[in-house]
Design an enzyme around this catalytic site. Structure first.
Site, PDB file in Angstrom:
ATOM      1  N   HIS A   1      30.759   6.038  -9.789  1.00 55.86           N
ATOM      2  CA  HIS A   1      30.872   7.310 -10.517  1.00 55.86           C
ATOM      3  C   HIS A   1      29.575   8.121 -10.565  1.00 55.86           C
ATOM      4  CE1 HIS A   1      34.880   6.305 -11.395  1.00 55.86           C
ATOM      5  NE2 HIS A   1      34.722   5.667 -12.535  1.00 55.86           N
TER       6      HIS A   1
ATOM      7  N   HIS B   1      37.777  11.862 -15.691  1.00 53.92           N
ATOM      8  CA  HIS B   1      38.009  10.466 -16.096  1.00 53.92           C
ATOM      9  C   HIS B   1      38.596  10.376 -17.505  1.00 53.92           C
ATOM     10  CE1 HIS B   1      37.492   6.149 -16.282  1.00 53.92           C
ATOM     11  NE2 HIS B   1      36.950   6.125 -15.073  1.00 53.92           N
TER      12      HIS B   1
ATOM     13  N   GLU C   1      43.182   8.999 -12.245  1.00 53.62           N
ATOM     14  CA  GLU C   1      42.094   9.794 -11.686  1.00 53.62           C
ATOM     15  C   GLU C   1      42.458  10.232 -10.264  1.00 53.62           C
ATOM     16  OE1 GLU C   1      38.502   7.200 -12.224  1.00 53.62           O
ATOM     17  OE2 GLU C   1      40.061   6.033 -13.223  1.00 53.62           O
TER      18      GLU C   1
END
Length: 401
Positions: free
Chosen positions: A158, A230, A362
């Site tokens: 991420h 997210h 996601e």
């Protein structure tokens, strides 16, 4: 917190807007000392509203702002410029009662807390430059090897140690569209990535109870880009102990098989006969204990992999009647069942987030694509524009439907 109104009321000319719908015409405006009022002279006047207020200070001491978008039905989404993060999303149940269906905090203090920083769940944030994992934080591009920050064991996750979720974005309210545009410029070399990347994310709340997210990015050097939001959802809005009773359908026949560190092996496996199969509606909890690793955290290969906007998933929560449909232009969607929530985080309204309290869907390109030549490419070249769209649409259904 002192509230600063920026566009108090908007009476929209169009009828209930669909995805990307609606423009103002034939309007008159009246200014007051603290607000602007725009009135559409039609028989179908739709009230829409954006307000802003202080949200506290970031870990770096900068002032964060909270923006609240409200549509004609009273649905409301709150977004902070810290991490371009959705902090709250109020949607009606089948009785018309509003409830917060995402996990988050009431102020910056929650996002700075030791428990949150340590566990790193990325509640509601935009993650990037690369959402999901890159193996060992390494990839080779045009003959040059790049080493990224590693923050998930030996892997990059991420965006790294300070991804897009941990920076202050520049915010611009767009009142006529009932939207908020956020921009962040990531400098060359940040977290190990090549090129200066300028990213814009626009959140729009429509009168069809849709949260539309438009992503755009440009670079001055070739670089991997894979942006996503997210958010963790719980459509029971705090009226259930966990999200295991949610009924999920995912429009995918295959998923990307992963190793023990959740890095894809390169295999796209048929879902037929596996506990991963959500082609037909299934509760999250029906087979979650059979999934290796303690729950779902897998990328599904959507059946329509072109860049058109298509339905990726549908979620139904029986007690509230809430329905969430996910549409995207992306080729994949990561289904995560909140496996690493452990009761150490207390969120908005004093809710304790135990394991599986929320789930994430996601939209994305596939994990580790820079190292997987058979996967759709995530490399953005100078002169090109990264453009994707995702829509979360909310509605209700009667019990038993």
């Amino acid at each position: 917190m002192k509230k600063r109104q920026i566009s108090k009321r908007f009476l929209l000319l169009a009828a209930l807007g669909g995805i990307g719908a609606g423009s103002l015409a034939g309007c008159s405006s009246q200014q007051t000392t603290d607000s602007t009022e725009i009135t559409a002279t039609t028989d179908q006047q739709q009230e829409m509203n954006i307000s802003q207020e202080s949200f506290g200070t970031t870990p770096e001491g900068e002032e964060a702002t909270l923006y609240t978008l409200t549509n004609a039905q009273g649905m409301q989404v709150q977004i902070t410029d810290y991490g371009a993060t959705i902090t709250s999303l109020l949607t009606p149940d089948r009785e018309g009662e509003l409830g917060d269906v995402v996990l988050g905090f009431d102020s910056m203090e929650g996002y700075k807390s030791q428990e949150y920083v340590k566990s790193g769940p990325y509640f509601g944030a935009i993650v990037g430059r690369y959402g999901n994992r890159i193996a060992k934080g390494r990839f080779t591009l045009n003959g040059e090897e790049y080493q990224l920050a590693t923050n998930n064991g030996e892997n990059h996750l991420h965006g790294g140690l300070q991804g897009f979720d941990k920076v202050l974005w520049q915010a611009e309210p767009l009142p006529q569209q009932n939207a908020l545009r956020l921009t962040y410029v990531s400098p060359d070399g940040q977290e190990g990535y090549p090129g200066t990347l300028t990213t814009t994310v626009t959140y729009t709340l429509t009168n069809d109870n849709e949260v539309k997210i438009d992503y755009e990015a440009k670079t001055d050097k070739p670089t991997p880009v894979n942006l996503t939001n997210h958010s963790y959802f719980n459509l029971a809005a705090g009226e259930a102990e966990d999200a295991l009773g949610h009924v999920v359908t995912i429009n995918a026949d295959k998923y990307t098989v992963v190793d023990e560190s959740l890095i894809p092996t390169g295999e796209l496996r048929d879902l037929e006969g596996t506990v991963m199969d959500f082609r037909e509606p299934q509760t999250i909890g029906a087979r979650v204990k059979q999934v290796e690793g303690g729950g779902y955290d897998h990328n599904y290969v959507l059946n329509n992999t072109d860049d058109s906007l298509k339905k990726a998933a549908t979620v139904y929560e029986p007690t509230s009647g809430r329905v969430m449909e996910v549409f995207t232009t992306e080729p994949g969607i990561q289904f995560y069942s909140g496996n690493f929530l452990d009761g150490t985080i207390t969120g908005s309204g004093g809710k304790v987030y135990e394991q599986h309290y929320g789930f994430a869907l996601e939209t994305q390109h596939f994990p580790d694509s820079p190292n997987q030549p058979k996967f759709p490419s995530t490399i953005l070249e100078p002169g090109n524009t990264y453009e994707t769209t995702t829509v979360y649409k909310f509605s209700t259904r009667e019990d038993g439907q």
